[in-house]
Structure formats: C-alpha cells, structure tokens
Design an enzyme around this catalytic site. Structure first.
Site, PDB file in Angstrom:
ATOM      1  N   CYS A 252       0.892  -1.166   0.000  1.00 17.87           N
ATOM      2  CA  CYS A 252       0.000   0.000   0.000  1.00 17.87           C
ATOM      3  C   CYS A 252       0.921   1.204   0.000  1.00 17.87           C
ATOM      4  CB  CYS A 252      -0.927   0.038   1.212  1.00 17.87           C
ATOM      5  SG  CYS A 252      -1.924   1.543   1.210  1.00 17.87           S
TER       6      CYS A 252
ATOM      7  N   CYS B 193      -0.508   4.204   2.456  1.00 17.63           N
ATOM      8  CA  CYS B 193      -0.535   4.040   3.912  1.00 17.63           C
ATOM      9  C   CYS B 193      -0.292   2.576   4.252  1.00 17.63           C
ATOM     10  CB  CYS B 193      -1.823   4.585   4.524  1.00 17.63           C
ATOM     11  SG  CYS B 193      -3.327   4.157   3.653  1.00 17.63           S
ATOM     12  N   SER B 194      -1.296   1.860   4.700  1.00 18.24           N
ATOM     13  CA  SER B 194      -1.030   0.491   5.148  1.00 18.24           C
ATOM     14  C   SER B 194      -2.235  -0.415   4.949  1.00 18.24           C
ATOM     15  CB  SER B 194      -0.628   0.510   6.618  1.00 18.24           C
ATOM     16  OG  SER B 194      -1.641   1.160   7.375  1.00 18.24           O
ATOM     17  N   CYS B 195      -2.995  -0.206   3.880  1.00 15.75           N
ATOM     18  CA  CYS B 195      -4.153  -1.064   3.610  1.00 15.75           C
ATOM     19  C   CYS B 195      -3.711  -2.514   3.485  1.00 15.75           C
ATOM     20  CB  CYS B 195      -4.855  -0.615   2.327  1.00 15.75           C
ATOM     21  SG  CYS B 195      -5.463   1.073   2.431  1.00 15.75           S
TER      22      CYS B 195
HETATM   23 FE    FE Z   1      -3.490   2.166   2.733  1.00 14.84          FE
END
Ligand code: FE
Length: 212
Positions: free
Chosen positions: A113, A116-118
């Site tokens: 991602c 961000c951090s999906c």
């Molecule tokens: Fe994300």
C-alpha cells in the site's frame, strides 16, 4: 477505527516521550472519546486482541490450501475473491473487497500500500511493521526485485513481477504456487506451508520438506 482514509498516515517523528505522533494522536482520540462516553476502551481492546490473536495469517493459509486442492474453489477465488473467502467465514473489517492474485511460473505478485497500510485483515490479521514502513511502501514499486532480494527471495530474471497497490476499497491476497513436493499432502498440511509473507508476495510457500 474501522474507517480507513488515505493520506492520514503521516510518517512518524519521535519526540522525547515513547509515543510516535500517530500513537499519541490515537491515545488522545481514545481519551477524548472515552471521556465523552462515546467509546468503551475495553471494547477497543477486545477488537485489537481479536486481530492480534484470533484472526491471523492462518485464515489466509486455509484459503490458499483450499485453492490448491479444489480447482472449483480456485476458479471462484479468481472470479470473486470476496465471496469465495466469505464462504469460509472470513469476513469483516478491512477485508470487504478482496482480490486474489495467483502466482504462476511466469508471474510473481507482490502487494503493497504505497499511500498508507491497507491490508486484508480478515485473512492476514494485522500487518507486519515493515509493511507499514515508508521504505517498503516506496521501494516495492520502484525496485520490487531488489526488495524481494532483501527478503531472501531471488526470482529468475525471466519471472515478471506484478506489484498491486492496495487501497481502502480493494485488498489483495497473493496465492503462491503449490510447492512441487507436496503430492498426497492433506489440506491441513498444505496450509502449514503457507506463510504470511507468501501471501503478501515477499516470500514463497515453504517446501514440503519442512513437514518431513
Ligand atoms: Fe493504505
């Protein structure tokens, strides 16, 4: 906390205290919401505990193992991963819309991602720290082969690497290739060969040798 918006995940700066900016903001929000009677910290702890201990990469490993032994399920997974995965009972937060990407002899898939951090929580649990870190997020796109090498995964030059950028709307699960030396293995044994990293694409499934 279940809503996920891109662009809110700032890089962390360390201050004198032991909280990062993000941790401090989360703490502040939790305090305000608790004081206003809007949330129950125990409920939040229970959700975090669930994702840390009960839901984890074993869910995803069972999806992969089933795809290896059941061609109909594999087809379903290719066609509609959200439905196929939900049929095994793995649904919910950050896994509402899933896509399964299948490794082949020609193509290796890698998930990141960049914003961000999906991450597909319902099948992999909480993301590892490196997945959320800026170096992985930027370099996975620019130099995927180099990143894989740092994970100890050296692919043939002829193998194409496809990088999938997760979003809040769509999460990816890599279906690694079934190891060659696993004829006669049960679905449960096969699931034991599927590592978290294999389902992100920073690794491969373990060899059948590891169970002997
Ligand atoms: Fe994300």
């Amino acid at each position: 906390m279940s809503e996920h918006h891109h662009g809110h995940d700032h890089d962390h700066h360390h201050h004198d205290n032991h909280f990062t900016d993000m941790e401090a903001r989360v703490k502040a929000l939790e305090t305000v919401l608790t004081e206003k009677g809007l949330i129950d910290p125990a409920a939040i702890d229970a959700i975090v505990e669930t994702y840390e201990t009960k839901i984890g990469p074993r869910n995803g490993a069972r999806v992969v193992a089933k795809a290896w032994v059941d061609p109909d399920f594999a087809e379903w997974l290719k066609r509609d991963a959200t439905e196929a995965i939900a049929s095994l009972g793995y649904t919910g937060r950050q896994g509402e819309h899933m896509r399964a990407v299948f490794n082949t002899a020609e193509t290796h898939n890698l998930v990141v991602c960049t914003l961000c951090s999906c991450y597909p929580w319902s099948v992999l649990g909480l993301p590892p720290v490196w997945y959320k870190a800026p170096p992985y997020r930027s370099r996975a796109v620019i130099d995927p082969r180099g990143v894989l090498q740092e994970f100890g995964l050296i692919l043939p030059e002829t193998t194409r690497i496809r990088v999938w950028d997760s979003t809040a709307e769509l999460r990816y699960l890599v279906i690694p290739e079934r190891p060659a030396d696993t004829d006669g293995f049960s679905e449960e044994e096969l699931a034991g060969l599927v590592t978290r990293d294999a389902m992100i694409g920073t690794g491969l499934a373990l060899s059948g040798e590891t169970l002997r």
